[in-house]
Structures are given as structure tokens and as C-alpha cells.
Design an enzyme around this catalytic site. Structure first.
Site, PDB file in Angstrom:
ATOM      1  N   GLU A 282     -80.905  43.156  81.118  1.00 20.09           N
ATOM      2  CA  GLU A 282     -80.605  42.564  82.449  1.00 20.09           C
ATOM      3  C   GLU A 282     -82.019  42.461  83.327  1.00 20.09           C
ATOM      4  O   GLU A 282     -82.140  41.424  84.026  1.00 20.09           O
ATOM      5  CB  GLU A 282     -79.783  43.611  83.029  1.00 20.09           C
ATOM      6  CG  GLU A 282     -79.115  42.767  84.544  1.00 20.09           C
ATOM      7  CD  GLU A 282     -77.812  43.783  85.050  1.00 20.09           C
ATOM      8  OE1 GLU A 282     -77.484  44.653  84.187  1.00 20.09           O
ATOM      9  OE2 GLU A 282     -77.594  43.484  86.033  1.00 20.09           O
ATOM     10  N   HIS A 303     -76.832  54.542  57.500  1.00 14.20           N
ATOM     11  CA  HIS A 303     -75.930  54.149  56.590  1.00 14.20           C
ATOM     12  C   HIS A 303     -75.074  52.729  56.843  1.00 14.20           C
ATOM     13  O   HIS A 303     -73.878  52.588  56.363  1.00 14.20           O
ATOM     14  CB  HIS A 303     -74.950  55.321  56.409  1.00 14.20           C
ATOM     15  CG  HIS A 303     -75.730  56.451  55.938  1.00 14.20           C
ATOM     16  ND1 HIS A 303     -75.841  56.642  54.606  1.00 14.20           N
ATOM     17  CD2 HIS A 303     -76.137  57.361  56.610  1.00 14.20           C
ATOM     18  CE1 HIS A 303     -76.644  57.773  54.717  1.00 14.20           C
ATOM     19  NE2 HIS A 303     -76.738  58.306  55.676  1.00 14.20           N
ATOM     20  N   LYS A 417     -70.096  37.528  88.632  1.00 10.04           N
ATOM     21  CA  LYS A 417     -69.151  38.466  89.682  1.00 10.04           C
ATOM     22  C   LYS A 417     -68.541  37.103  90.826  1.00 10.04           C
ATOM     23  O   LYS A 417     -67.327  37.293  91.010  1.00 10.04           O
ATOM     24  CB  LYS A 417     -70.161  39.151  90.560  1.00 10.04           C
ATOM     25  CG  LYS A 417     -70.610  40.388  89.912  1.00 10.04           C
ATOM     26  CD  LYS A 417     -71.360  41.369  90.706  1.00 10.04           C
ATOM     27  CE  LYS A 417     -72.059  42.694  89.886  1.00 10.04           C
ATOM     28  NZ  LYS A 417     -72.500  43.508  91.007  1.00 10.04           N
TER      29      LYS A 417
HETATM   30  O1  PA5 Z   1     -78.279  46.698  87.430  1.00  8.10           O
HETATM   31  C1  PA5 Z   1     -77.505  46.062  88.209  1.00  8.10           C
HETATM   32  O2  PA5 Z   1     -77.806  45.389  89.183  1.00  8.10           O
HETATM   33  C2  PA5 Z   1     -76.023  45.770  87.624  1.00  8.10           C
HETATM   34  O3  PA5 Z   1     -76.007  46.236  86.521  1.00  8.10           O
HETATM   35  C3  PA5 Z   1     -75.187  46.856  88.814  1.00  8.10           C
HETATM   36  O4  PA5 Z   1     -75.551  48.006  88.530  1.00  8.10           O
HETATM   37  C4  PA5 Z   1     -73.748  46.607  88.409  1.00  8.10           C
HETATM   38  O5  PA5 Z   1     -73.487  45.086  88.361  1.00  8.10           O
HETATM   39  C5  PA5 Z   1     -72.958  47.387  89.494  1.00  8.10           C
HETATM   40  O6  PA5 Z   1     -73.335  46.626  90.732  1.00  8.10           O
HETATM   41  P1  PA5 Z   1     -72.994  47.569  92.030  1.00  8.10           P
HETATM   42  O7  PA5 Z   1     -73.782  48.859  92.069  1.00  8.10           O
HETATM   43  O8  PA5 Z   1     -73.538  46.597  93.128  1.00  8.10           O
HETATM   44  O9  PA5 Z   1     -71.505  47.742  91.947  1.00  8.10           O
END
Ligand code: PA5
Length: 429
Positions: A282, A303, A417
Site C-alpha cells: 500500500e 512443499h 472507499k
Molecule cells: O494504511 C491505511 O491507511 C489503510 O490500510 C487503513 O488502515 C484502512 O483503510 C483502514 O482505515 P481507517 O483506519 O481509517 O478505518
């Protein structure tokens, strides 16, 4: 101090290749220094003292009253807590109090499969359960939907007044709906400091609260991270594990190695590979660049996937996560002595078999000219886990600088989102 070690002898990278990107490395080192004050997650090892006290006080108040802690959160709000709990507590922690020492069971609901949620709600008792709602944005549809279901259930079963004491929120202090709701309802609240994004939030209440509630020494975790921070300031960048990790991954990317496989050789670190997959994927998957993180487990995947790693396309790095001392002794009995083809196992321990298998896979990859590196933890404890989390976070930020991208945003995730908000007619989308 027991230090984790990074061994990159098997990466097949020549000094001249590293020297060839010397200017880029120098720029990245400078940028990491210049931007340090904007990377609030880098201060977490040092500035959480008051938060730790608050969490421990809250745990002291709540632990006698609860048998289960249910975390509602996704992505960065869930993966770190899962990884840490698996590393430091028994794999069967939830199954038997013998493994819990009277700490509550921990469930992390990091998906919205209704069957999973209904099954969980059927087996926990609301009267003895604390629900921890974790969302930096205070808006993520999955977490908010889970929260609304749980709030409704608690209010029906316990009444509105009592329900409030079964919900704790961890979110941004200023922004988002969750903080507004928490204040209106009077929920106990912890804060994700501003400038700390989801996947960099393991060392704030996101990770510290569930850890403290399951018997993890959160002060030692932060101390481990602080010690790693010092190692990450070593100007000799190949002796600085985070820089070395990032530089070698960056060089590999340049050679078309677009996959990085994290392969722990212990069940305890299995979910570290999940946490790292999110962090690396990410943070760095941007502008047509990035490296696909793959999760593997030794010896299980010897394996299955190892054939591909040794003999398939030369497009990946394997990062082994090993442990010097697993601190468990399980001897294989000396049996079948008349059958040398299995009798040879007798008298050895399972730990020795695991360690030898890791070395064997390293050997097979290296012999085939496949890049691999090894992170070794002397032991698995709070201190080394703090080091590991922090090192990989710094490595990710450093890799972002080398690649010239912003490691801290996630436009692709936000787009998804927003599309959900639009689909359900959320105003403004
Ligand atoms: O690293 C990130 O920003 C995302 O993976 C968030 O952790 C995830 O989308 C959850 O978001 P939030 O903490 O705003 O609910």
C-alpha cells in the site's frame, strides 16, 4: 540488548551496484532527515508514556470484567495487532485459559463477512465483552457498519447506559465521525496521533491497546522500537538495517524483481508477513511502480511455492524471517533405527529440523542464483518485535524516497472507499 540482524550475503549485489546509486541514496538519507518531523510515527517509541499509563489503567479497570476483546477494524487497524498477538502468545491462545493466564480472548474482525460476524456474536457474551472500534478516518464503511451492528446489539441486550462501557474507540482526535460519536456517547477513547497513518500505527493505541489487554509488555515493545530507531540512524547505510533492506529491494526492482516474498520459519511470525504485505504494497504501489508482496511460511510452503521460487521466473526476492532461539524443545524419539531413511530424524528436535529446513531453502535459492536475504531475531519477545515493526516501517519510508513516491498516501484505496460511499448514496460523494 538483543538485536535483530539482517544478512544480505545472498542477494548477489555487487558493491559497485550500490555505489552506482550513491547519489540517490544520499538524497534519500537527506530527505528522511529533513522530513522526520513530518513522520509522526517515528516519534511513537518516545512519546507514548502518558498513553501507555492510560492504557494500563484502563486495562486494570476492565480486565476483571471481561472475557473477550473484539477489535473492529481493517487494514492498518487490524494487521499489526493480529501479527503481534500471534508472535507473542500461543497459537492456541483463544482455545484455553492455560495459554491466556486469565487474559481475555482476542478476536479481530477485519472483514465484513456476515457469517463470520454472526458466528462470533453467537459465541461471545456481550455482558463480558469489550468491543474496540479502531478507525483513523472514523469513516471506513466496514468498521462503521460493524460498529453500528455491535452498538445495536449491546443496547438491546444491556441497555443504552451499560452498553457505553462495552465500547472503546481509537481514532483521530479531531477528524471523522467516530470521534464525534465517541464524545456524544461518552465512550472511552484513545487517539491515533495526527500524521500517523493506518499502516504505520502499530506503536500507538491501535497496537498497544489489544497488546496490553492480552498480556504483552507494551513498554518493552516501545523500547525495542526506540533501540531500532538508533540503529536506523547509522550513517553507514549498509550497516543500517532499514536502509540496507530498502536499497537492496530498490536495486532488485530496477532489475525487474517485482515480487518480494516474506517467508517466516515459525508460525509465530506468519502474520508478520501479512502485516508487511500491507505496509510494502500500500505504501509503494504507486505511479506504475512497486513490488508485489507475497506471504509464505516455512516449512509449509517448501512443499508448495518453493519450487517456483527456485526454478520459476527470476523475478523475486525471498526475505526469510528466522529465529535463533525458539525457546521450545520437542525431541523426535529415537525410533525406527532399522529404517535409516526415517530413523535419521530420531534424537533431533523439531526446532533443529525447522532451522535446518530454513538453511536448506536459503541454500537451494542461492545455488540457483536467486536473491534472498534473512532477518534473524535472536528470540521472539516484545523487544525484538518492537525492533522488527519499526525497522520495516523505516525501510518502507526509505524505499519510498528512493523511488521518488509518497509512501504515506493511498489514493487507490481511497478511490475504492469513495466508490462504496457513492454506491450507498453518502452525501457529497
Ligand atoms: O494504511 C491505511 O491507511 C489503510 O490500510 C487503513 O488502515 C484502512 O483503510 C483502514 O482505515 P481507517 O483506519 O481509517 O478505518
Amino acid at each position: 540488548m538483543e538485536k535483530i540482524m539482517l544478512n544480505f550475503n545472498n542477494m548477489g549485489v555487487a558493491q559497485s551496484e550500490i555505489a552506482g546509486i550513491g547519489d540517490k541514496i544520499a538524497d534519500a538519507v537527506k530527505a528522511m532527515g529533513d522530513k522526520r518531523s513530518k513522520m509522526a510515527w517515528r516519534d511513537l517509541p518516545y512519546n507514548q508514556d502518558a498513553v501507555v499509563c492510560d492504557i494500563l489503567e484502563y486495562a486494570e479497570e476492565m480486565l476483571p470484567k471481561i472475557k473477550s476483546l473484539v477489535v473492529l477494524g481493517i487494514g492498518g487497524s487490524a494487521l499489526g495487532p493480529i501479527a503481534l498477538q500471534q508472535a507473542l502468545r500461543s497459537q492456541f491462545y483463544n482455545l484455553h485459559n492455560q495459554f491466556r493466564d486469565d487474559f481475555p480472548q482476542l478476536f479481530v474482525l477485519d472483514n465484513i463477512d456476515p457469517a463470520t460476524m454472526l458466528d462470533l456474536l453467537a459465541v461471545i457474551d456481550p455482558e463480558t465483552t469489550l468491543f474496540s472500534v479502531v478507525s483513523k478516518s472514523g469513516a471506513t464503511s466496514e468498521t462503521m457498519a460493524q460498529f453500528m451492528i455491535v452498538k445495536g446489539l449491546l443496547e438491546r441486550e444491556l441497555g443504552a447506559e451499560k452498553a457505553r462501557r462495552h465500547i472503546v474507540c481509537t481514532t483521530d482526535a479531531e477528524n471523522g465521525n467516530l470521534i464525534k460519536i465517541a464524545r456524544t456517547e461518552g465512550y472511552k477513547t484513545f487517539y491515533i496521533p495526527s500524521g500517523v497513518g493506518g499502516r504505520f500505527s502499530q506503536l500507538c493505541p491501535v497496537g498497544l491497546l489489544p497488546a496490553a489487554f492480552t498480556g504483552v509488555d507494551i513498554k518493552a515493545l516501545l523500547a525495542g522500537a526506540a533501540d531500532m530507531d538508533k540503529m536506523c540512524q547509522n550513517a553507514d547505510y549498509m550497516a543500517n538495517p532499514a536502509c540496507a533492506f530498502a536499497i537492496l529491494h530498490y536495486l532488485a526492482m530496477k532489475q525487474g524483481k517485482n515480487i518480494t516474498v516474506m517467508m517466516p520459519y515459525t508460525d509465530k511470525l506468519k502474520f508478520m508477513a501479512d502485516w508487511f504485505a500491507q505496509l510494502w504494497g500500500e505504501s509503494l504501489g504507486k505511479e506504475g511502480m512497486g513490488q508485489t508482496p507475497v506471504k509464505a511460511l516455512g516449512t509449509t510452503d517448501q512443499h508448495s511455492q518453493v519450487q517456483l521460487y527456485v526454478d520459476g521466473p527470476d523475478d523475486k526476492i525471498v526475505v526469510f524471517l528466522g529465529v535463533e532461539d525458539l525457546d521450545v524443545y520437542l525431541q523426535i524419539p529415537e525410533d525406527f533405527t532399522d529404517m535409516p531413511s526415517i530413523g535419521f530424524l530420531g534424537g533431533n528436535t523439531l526446532d533443529e529440523l525447522l532451522q535446518a529446513s530454513q538453511k536448506a531453502t536459503e541454500y537451494a535459492l542461492t545455488k540457483a542464483g536467486r536473491a534472498n536475504m534473512t532477518i534473524t531475531l535472536p528470540v521472539i519477545d516484545e523487544h525484538t518485535m518492537g525492533q522488527l515493526f519499526y525497522m520495516l516501517e523505516v525501510a518502507t519510508a526509505f524505499a519510498g524516497e528512493l523511488m521518488g513516491i509518497n509512501a504515506f498516501d493511498q489514493p487507490g484505496v481511497e478511490e475504492g472507499k469513495n466508490a462504496v460511499y457513492r454506491h450507498f448514496g453518502r452525501p457529497g460523494y
